[in-house]
Design an enzyme around this catalytic site. Structure first.
Site, short mmCIF file in Angstrom:
data_model
loop_
_atom_site.label_atom_id
_atom_site.label_comp_id
_atom_site.label_asym_id
_atom_site.label_seq_id
_atom_site.Cartn_x
_atom_site.Cartn_y
_atom_site.Cartn_z
N ASP A 215 -6.33 -2.26 -2.04
CA ASP A 215 -5.80 -3.08 -0.97
C ASP A 215 -5.24 -2.26 -0.25
O ASP A 215 -4.23 -1.52 0.08
CB ASP A 215 -4.83 -3.93 -2.08
CG ASP A 215 -5.48 -5.18 -2.67
OD1 ASP A 215 -6.73 -5.41 -2.51
OD2 ASP A 215 -5.37 -5.71 -3.48
N ASP A 229 -2.39 -4.62 -11.81
CA ASP A 229 -2.20 -4.96 -10.31
C ASP A 229 -3.09 -6.06 -9.22
O ASP A 229 -4.62 -5.60 -9.58
CB ASP A 229 -2.22 -3.26 -9.44
CG ASP A 229 -2.23 -3.55 -8.01
OD1 ASP A 229 -0.73 -4.18 -7.46
OD2 ASP A 229 -3.20 -3.69 -7.28
N ASP A 231 -5.92 -8.04 -7.81
CA ASP A 231 -6.68 -7.50 -6.15
C ASP A 231 -6.39 -8.89 -5.22
O ASP A 231 -7.06 -10.16 -6.25
CB ASP A 231 -8.38 -7.41 -6.92
CG ASP A 231 -9.13 -6.94 -5.83
OD1 ASP A 231 -9.01 -7.14 -4.66
OD2 ASP A 231 -10.19 -7.38 -6.46
N ASP A 260 8.86 -10.94 -3.38
CA ASP A 260 9.06 -9.73 -4.10
C ASP A 260 8.01 -8.71 -4.00
O ASP A 260 6.73 -8.71 -4.17
CB ASP A 260 8.98 -10.20 -5.67
CG ASP A 260 9.15 -8.39 -6.61
OD1 ASP A 260 10.62 -8.12 -6.68
OD2 ASP A 260 8.74 -8.23 -7.65
N HIS A 264 3.62 -3.74 -1.40
CA HIS A 264 2.73 -3.51 -2.28
C HIS A 264 1.66 -4.59 -2.82
O HIS A 264 0.86 -4.34 -2.80
CB HIS A 264 3.58 -3.51 -3.77
CG HIS A 264 4.14 -2.05 -3.50
ND1 HIS A 264 4.25 -0.61 -3.81
CD2 HIS A 264 5.57 -2.00 -3.74
CE1 HIS A 264 4.59 -0.15 -4.15
NE2 HIS A 264 6.20 -0.16 -3.77
N GLU A 290 10.46 -8.59 0.44
CA GLU A 290 11.52 -7.53 0.05
C GLU A 290 10.43 -6.32 0.30
O GLU A 290 10.06 -5.56 -0.75
CB GLU A 290 12.10 -7.74 -1.32
CG GLU A 290 12.47 -5.99 -2.22
CD GLU A 290 11.96 -5.45 -3.19
OE1 GLU A 290 12.70 -4.66 -3.98
OE2 GLU A 290 11.07 -6.44 -3.37
N ASP A 427 37.84 4.37 13.99
CA ASP A 427 38.02 3.70 12.58
C ASP A 427 38.34 2.79 12.63
O ASP A 427 38.29 1.82 11.48
CB ASP A 427 39.52 4.42 11.96
CG ASP A 427 39.24 6.44 11.69
OD1 ASP A 427 38.19 6.11 10.84
OD2 ASP A 427 39.95 6.82 12.30
#
Length: 509
Positions: A215, A229, A231, A260, A264, A290, A427
């Site tokens: 994809d 996975d 499609d 999520d 991907h 994410e 600091d």
């Protein structure tokens, strides 16, 4: 007679003390500014952690085994300290039934209602308990976000023969038995009649199926993550997952999603999915992706690629700097690090310190062990970004008391324009919120240190509030500070890991 007299006297004194206590409490309430409801800060809590309900955690916190019931009970106290939304774990049936955190998605439509994977309930409870929890949270003004795991499916009902593509790295052009048949027999077509087979997936174990291509994901050469996975070029898949999203919002009554493994998933589908859901509800649905990208320019590029104005992302680059702070870092960089400080993206940032992935026992991910309060102080007082508090930090690691102070500081004082301070150094970092123009008593001066000497450092800071007396809301510094006619005052912070954060707020008498 004497006995009755003493009893009557004791009752009278007790009653007067109780009344006096109520008067004092009510007087203290007036010190909290009256913030218009429409301007209230948003603050999310991640309401789970990876090990919840297992091992010693189950032994020590048995109530977490029935999370949906617990959240309904916790709703009033969370609302009181300023939590406005809960990010729930994946609520659907996963591959390992009650033992599954939820990321091994089996059936998105089974929210703990059907006997599948050896159980009716999920790890967190039944569908009825979930709906009751949502109602209880809504009654307290708390929104509820669903953790949507859409990238893959796992725990198929049976295998089927599938020929692999010539591009498959392991067995090009060979036929394999793939776990790709999902019939959902326990659900019997309720909510969705779609059955899944290999045509709805691109691959298993990185073995691309014949006639398939990866994809259009953000990193197209790194599409595969796990399981079968999905499609998202398949029209049946697009419709089924979009219908599911509408059902979650309109029927189950969630208010948003955490996506999520967003980098991907086909970014074209993410864009259209968000639009389809947003355009088919009266709610202003919340979406956060994410995309675990620690390079801030790449994270911004991910947002540009998806190109949807409603999508936010977790600010992993900012969290990377919090990791650097463990052993000391140049705190002047807090003005620049993270998506939260990039013009055009500041309000796209969802900020956090730790989550179920960064703090996980089984992977020996200890998370941020030092200067964690300093990190929380930063995200909870910032003008931009939506901060997330981690359940494990709040309830398990014993941080609730101090985090409550920071949460209340956010709820009542962290308003108005934010200003960097010109005398920050390696600091000590300071930051000012000027307050709302029509509200009395809000605004703040934040100071964070990374020192160890326990000495007190003083900085002349423009609070943007002239002739105003401030006190340290955290209680770390006892004395008060009064600003001059230009708004400047000598504000202080302790050089200490354990007390090195102060939130100075106006004292209204």
């Amino acid at each position: 007679m004497k006995k009755n007299f003493f009893i009557l006297t004791f009752i009278t004194i007790f009653f007067l003390y109780a009344c006096l206590g109520n008067i004092i409490d009510n007087e203290n309430d007036q010190f909290y500014p009256k913030i218009p409801e429409e301007l209230n800060n948003e603050t999310i809590m991640q309401a789970f952690y990876w090990e919840m309900g297992t091992g010693d955690y189950l032994k020590n916190y048995p109530e977490e085994e029935k999370l949906w019931r617990l959240l309904a009970q916790k709703a009033p106290e969370l609302s009181e300290v300023g939590i406005t939304a809960l990010w729930l774990p994946p609520a659907n049936k996963a591959m390992n039934g009650i033992y599954d955190v939820g990321y091994a998605t089996y059936d998105l439509c089974d929210l703990g209602e059907f006997n599948q994977k050896g159980t009716i309930r999920t790890k967190y409870g039944t569908k009825k308990e979930l709906e009751s929890a949502i109602a209880a949270l809504h009654d307290e003004g708390i929104k509820v976000y669903y953790d949507a795991v859409l990238n893959h499916r796992m725990g198929a009902d049976r295998t089927e023969k599938v020929r692999l593509s010539s591009q498959s790295p392991d067995k090009p052009n060979e036929e394999i038995s793939a776990w790709t048949v999902f019939n959902f027999p326990g659900r019997n077509n309720k909510y969705s009649e779609m059955k899944w087979n290999w045509q709805h997936f691109d691959s298993v174990d990185e073995n691309l199926f014949e006639g398939k291509s990866w994809d259009w994901t953000f990193y197209m050469d790194n599409d595969y993550l796990m399981g079968a996975d999905v499609d998202y070029e398949n029209l049946e898949v697009q419709k089924d997952v979009t219908d599911w999203g509408k059902w979650i919002i309109n029927d189950i009554d969630f208010d948003g999603f955490r996506l999520d493994a967003a980098k991907h998933i086909d970014y074209r589908f993410i864009n259209s999915w968000i639009d389809d859901i947003q355009n088919n509800t009266d709610k202003d649905v919340f979406f956060v992706g994410e995309a675990w990208i620690e390079d801030v320019s790449e994270l911004a590029r991910f947002l540009d690629t998806v190109d949807n104005e409603d999508l936010k992302v977790f600010d992993f680059p900012l969290r990377s700097f919090f990791v650097d702070m463990i052993d000391g870092a140049d705190l002047r960089n807090l003005e620049y690090v993270g998506l939260i400080n990039i013009d055009g993206y500041k309000d796209k940032a969802v900020t956090f310190v730790d989550n179920h992935d960064t703090n996980r026992d089984e992977d020996e991910k200890a998370g941020i062990l030092r200067r964690k309060y300093q990190s929380y102080a930063y995200i909870l007082t910032r003008e931009h970004g939506t901060p997330v508090v981690f359940w494990k930090d709040y309830y398990i690691w014993g941080m609730k008391e101090e985090l409550d102070k920071l949460l209340l500081a956010r709820k009542y004082f962290a308003y108005g324009p934010g200003y960097e301070v010109d005398n920050n150094d390696e600091d000590v970092y300071s930051y000012v919120r000027a307050g709302l123009p029509d509200v009395e008593g809000d605004g703040l001066v934040l100071m964070i240190s990374d020192g160890e000497s326990r000495k007190i450092t003083t900085k002349s800071i423009n609070s943007r509030q002239p002739n105003t007396t401030f006190y340290d809301f955290t209680g770390h510094i006892a004395e008060r500070v009064t600003t001059d006619e230009s708004g400047y005052g000598d504000f202080k912070v302790i050089m200490s890991e354990n007390e090195g954060w102060s939130v100075w707020v106006p004292l209204v008498e």
